[in-house]
Design an enzyme around this catalytic site. Structure first.
Site, PDB file in Angstrom:
ATOM      1  N   GLY A  49      52.677  -0.137  43.546  1.00 48.28           N
ATOM      2  CA  GLY A  49      52.185   1.205  43.215  1.00 48.28           C
ATOM      3  C   GLY A  49      51.591   1.221  41.810  1.00 48.28           C
ATOM      4  N   GLY A  50      50.975   0.111  41.454  1.00 49.78           N
ATOM      5  CA  GLY A  50      50.535  -0.130  40.078  1.00 49.78           C
ATOM      6  C   GLY A  50      49.430   0.776  39.581  1.00 49.78           C
ATOM      7  CG  LEU A  76      54.800   5.990  35.318  1.00 51.60           C
ATOM      8  CD1 LEU A  76      56.294   5.943  35.605  1.00 51.60           C
ATOM      9  CD2 LEU A  76      54.524   6.743  34.025  1.00 51.60           C
ATOM     10  CB  ILE A 102      47.735   0.485  49.559  1.00 56.85           C
ATOM     11  CG1 ILE A 102      48.154   1.909  49.179  1.00 56.85           C
ATOM     12  CG2 ILE A 102      48.920  -0.369  49.975  1.00 56.85           C
ATOM     13  CD1 ILE A 102      48.725   2.709  50.318  1.00 56.85           C
ATOM     14  CG  ASP A 142      51.613  -1.376  53.160  1.00 52.70           C
ATOM     15  OD1 ASP A 142      51.085  -1.090  54.247  1.00 52.70           O
ATOM     16  OD2 ASP A 142      52.597  -0.764  52.689  1.00 52.70           O
ATOM     17  CE1 TYR A 174      60.796  12.758  42.170  1.00 51.34           C
ATOM     18  CE2 TYR A 174      59.989  10.768  43.231  1.00 51.34           C
ATOM     19  CZ  TYR A 174      60.270  11.485  42.088  1.00 51.34           C
ATOM     20  OH  TYR A 174      60.048  10.919  40.853  1.00 51.34           O
ATOM     21  CB  ILE A 213      56.001  10.314  32.507  1.00 50.59           C
ATOM     22  CG1 ILE A 213      57.401   9.756  32.824  1.00 50.59           C
ATOM     23  CG2 ILE A 213      55.251   9.408  31.539  1.00 50.59           C
ATOM     24  CD1 ILE A 213      58.352   9.715  31.643  1.00 50.59           C
TER      25      ILE A 213
HETATM   26  C1  VAH Z   1      57.804  14.815  39.707  1.00 53.08           C
HETATM   27  N1  VAH Z   1      56.757  13.778  37.808  1.00 53.08           N
HETATM   28  O1  VAH Z   1      57.638  15.851  39.225  1.00 53.08           O
HETATM   29  C2  VAH Z   1      57.679  13.577  38.846  1.00 53.08           C
HETATM   30  C3  VAH Z   1      59.014  13.204  38.258  1.00 53.08           C
HETATM   31  C4  VAH Z   1      60.565  13.710  36.612  1.00 53.08           C
HETATM   32  C5  VAH Z   1      59.696  14.273  37.545  1.00 53.08           C
HETATM   33  O2  VAH Z   1      59.863  12.631  39.100  1.00 53.08           O
HETATM   34  O3  VAH Z   1      58.058  14.730  40.821  1.00 53.08           O
END
Ligand code: VAH
Length: 349
Positions: A32-33, A37, A59, A76, A165, A195
């Site tokens: 996922g480069g 980040l 990908i 992938d 997530y 970030i």
């Molecule tokens: C998000 N930027 O909002 C990401 C992160 C710390 C939050 O995981 O989902």
């Protein structure tokens, strides 16, 4: 006797480095480069260990100038064999697993989030175990839920996140800790705040407003914020994030009391950020149009307790909010002025 001893020395853990023969640093594969980040981490690791030491992968097609900076391959994370070939052919020592659907986009495509964030993780975890690699997997403030203490949120506490997530990241933390205990896998995880950076667009998360407001300030002059003015969240500037990641990966394993650490730099609300940006762009307007991401933010930490990281591996942030805003405005002004020194804004992630 002599030959095998030399080989042993070459692969012995020296300080916190474990490398195959001949390279002056770990050979790192970043999955996922091309997300938020990856390119930044590749840049910093290549400064340390040379351009060939980092294999950036994704990908999606890279920008031409990304290829010029060092090796890039298609990878992938759902294809175990593809990853295995890269690990073997490129003699990889570390995997930095940045592939993941973030909080907001994950909620809009749960089946894909399950595949990428969970099945993809299983592939890199199994590969790292088989080839005795060091494995870094980022977690997040999103790994906590409404039952977790929010101010501050300790390193160890109840974690019942309400997004796919978050669920996938708690799974990653626990599976990594399990593989570390059971198979001595050198698994390492940091829980990142939101970030903030200027050279790539945010990737579909709940903290994205804190990047978008800078672009709006220097383009339309109006930011429409999808969170309430008082929605406090932990945030960090990219340089602190990349330094934390590299310092943590270079820390000798025996110094670590856990394999999952909160890292904190600052926390602010949209109205506090707006006030600070307005010092640089006095005409900036803001409108609050709250949407479903507010419910996600309401269940997240407001302030992170990262005392374990500070104690175990001397983590300390360098960039407070005022400096972050100054850096973002200064550099984005150059980007929008087409100043080549800041490079092109990565295409929308
Ligand atoms: C998000 N930027 O909002 C990401 C992160 C710390 C939050 O995981 O989902």
């Amino acid at each position: 006797m002599r030959k095998s001893f030399l080989n042993l020395v070459k692969t012995l853990e020296v300080g916190s480095r474990l490398y195959h023969s001949g390279s002056n640093g770990p050979r790192v594969l970043i999955t996922g480069g091309l997300g938020q980040l990856g390119t930044g981490l590749a840049r910093e690791l290549r400064k340390l260990h040379g351009p060939e030491s980092v294999i950036l992968s994704d990908i999606v097609k890279p920008e031409a100038e990304e290829i010029a900076k060092g090796p890039f391959v298609f990878a992938d994370v759902l294809d175990f064999k593809c990853l295995q070939e890269i690990v073997v052919n490129k003699r990889i020592d570390w995997i930095v697993h940045f592939s993941a659907l973030l909080s907001a986009v994950g909620e809009n495509n749960v089946p894909l989030a399950v595949r990428v964030n969970i099945e993809g993780l299983h592939n890199v975890m199994e590969l790292a175990k088989q080839y005795k690699l060091k494995l870094f997997v980022p977690s997040t403030i999103g790994a906590f839920g409404p039952e977790s203490p929010r101010n501050p949120t300790p390193n160890i506490c109840i974690q019942r996140p309400k997004t796919i997530y978050g669920v996938s990241k708690v799974h990653a933390e626990l599976l990594g800790e399990y593989y570390h205990k059971r198979f001595n896998l050198d698994f390492r995880c940091l829980r990142y705040p939101g970030i903030i950076l200027y050279d790539s667009h945010p990737g579909g998360g709940t903290t994205d407003y804190a990047v978008q407001i800078f672009h709006d300030a220097l383009t339309t002059g109006k930011h429409v914020c999808y969170l309430r003015p008082d929605a406090r969240l932990p945030m960090m500037y990219i340089d602190d994030c990349l330094r934390a990641t590299i310092e943590y990966m270079m820390t000798p394993g025996k110094q670590l009391t856990t394999r999952t650490y909160n890292v904190h730099a600052m926390s602010f609300t949209p109205e506090e950020l707006y006030a600070e940006v307005k010092k640089h762009v006095p005409n900036l307007e803001i409108e609050y149009k709250v949407d479903s991401r507010q419910a996600i933010a309401d269940a997240w930490p407001m302030v992170f307790d990262d005392s374990s990281a500070r104690t175990d591996w001397s983590w300390k942030e360098n960039i407070p909010m005022e400096k972050l805003v100054d850096i973002m405005i200064t550099n984005l002004r150059k980007v929008y002025a087409g100043d080549p020194s800041t490079g092109k804004l990565d295409a929308m992630a």
